[in-house]
Write a protein that holds these residues in place. Sequence first.
Motif, PDB file in Angstrom:
ATOM      1  N   ALA A 192       0.797  -1.127   0.196  1.00  0.00           N
ATOM      2  CA  ALA A 192       0.054   0.112   0.069  1.00  0.00           C
ATOM      3  C   ALA A 192       0.821   1.349   0.031  1.00  0.00           C
ATOM      4  N   GLY A 193       0.566   2.166  -0.769  1.00  0.00           N
ATOM      5  CA  GLY A 193       1.128   3.496  -0.817  1.00  0.00           C
ATOM      6  C   GLY A 193       0.741   4.507  -1.781  1.00  0.00           C
ATOM      7  N   THR A 194       1.278   5.569  -2.085  1.00  0.00           N
ATOM      8  CA  THR A 194       0.811   6.806  -2.658  1.00  0.00           C
ATOM      9  C   THR A 194       1.565   6.908  -3.943  1.00  0.00           C
ATOM     10  N   LEU A 241       6.033   4.319  -5.774  1.00  0.00           N
ATOM     11  CA  LEU A 241       5.345   4.416  -4.873  1.00  0.00           C
ATOM     12  C   LEU A 241       6.127   5.026  -3.603  1.00  0.00           C
ATOM     13  N   GLU A 242       5.325   5.464  -2.512  1.00  0.00           N
ATOM     14  CA  GLU A 242       5.658   6.258  -1.536  1.00  0.00           C
ATOM     15  C   GLU A 242       5.008   5.728  -0.290  1.00  0.00           C
ATOM     16  N   SER A 243       5.904   4.839   0.761  1.00  0.00           N
ATOM     17  CA  SER A 243       5.092   4.348   1.803  1.00  0.00           C
ATOM     18  C   SER A 243       5.862   4.364   2.851  1.00  0.00           C
ATOM     19  N   ASP A 250      -2.593   9.313  -6.288  1.00  0.00           N
ATOM     20  CA  ASP A 250      -3.354   8.119  -5.948  1.00  0.00           C
ATOM     21  C   ASP A 250      -2.926   7.196  -4.811  1.00  0.00           C
ATOM     22  N   PHE A 251      -3.867   6.896  -3.860  1.00  0.00           N
ATOM     23  CA  PHE A 251      -3.363   5.925  -3.031  1.00  0.00           C
ATOM     24  C   PHE A 251      -3.856   4.628  -3.369  1.00  0.00           C
ATOM     25  N   VAL A 252      -2.992   3.598  -3.384  1.00  0.00           N
ATOM     26  CA  VAL A 252      -3.187   2.288  -3.703  1.00  0.00           C
ATOM     27  C   VAL A 252      -2.987   1.037  -2.895  1.00  0.00           C
ATOM     28  N   ASN A 253      -3.680   0.118  -2.783  1.00  0.00           N
ATOM     29  CA  ASN A 253      -3.570  -0.835  -1.559  1.00  0.00           C
ATOM     30  C   ASN A 253      -2.779  -2.098  -2.452  1.00  0.00           C
TER      31      ASN A 253
END
Length: 70
Positions: free
Chosen positions: A9-11, A32-34, A58-61
């Motif tokens: 998960a992250g942005t 991604l940034e997490s 966007d935030f993704v899982n």
Amino acid sequence: MKEITANMAGTVLNVMVAAGDTVSEGQEVLMLESMKMEIPVESQGAGSVSEVKVNIGDFVNEGDVLLVLE
């Protein structure tokens, strides 16, 4: 068609490819940034990008589809 999915998960910090681009196996296609860390997402195979399903910010899982390759 091959789907490239998020491994955590992250942005979405950066998208390095666009629809129509050709990618090779192992190429970084997205960042991604997490937890304040940058995590590169690599293509698991070679092909042409048919669809980019996310945008910067966007935030993704984990498991979400990010890109589709032909």
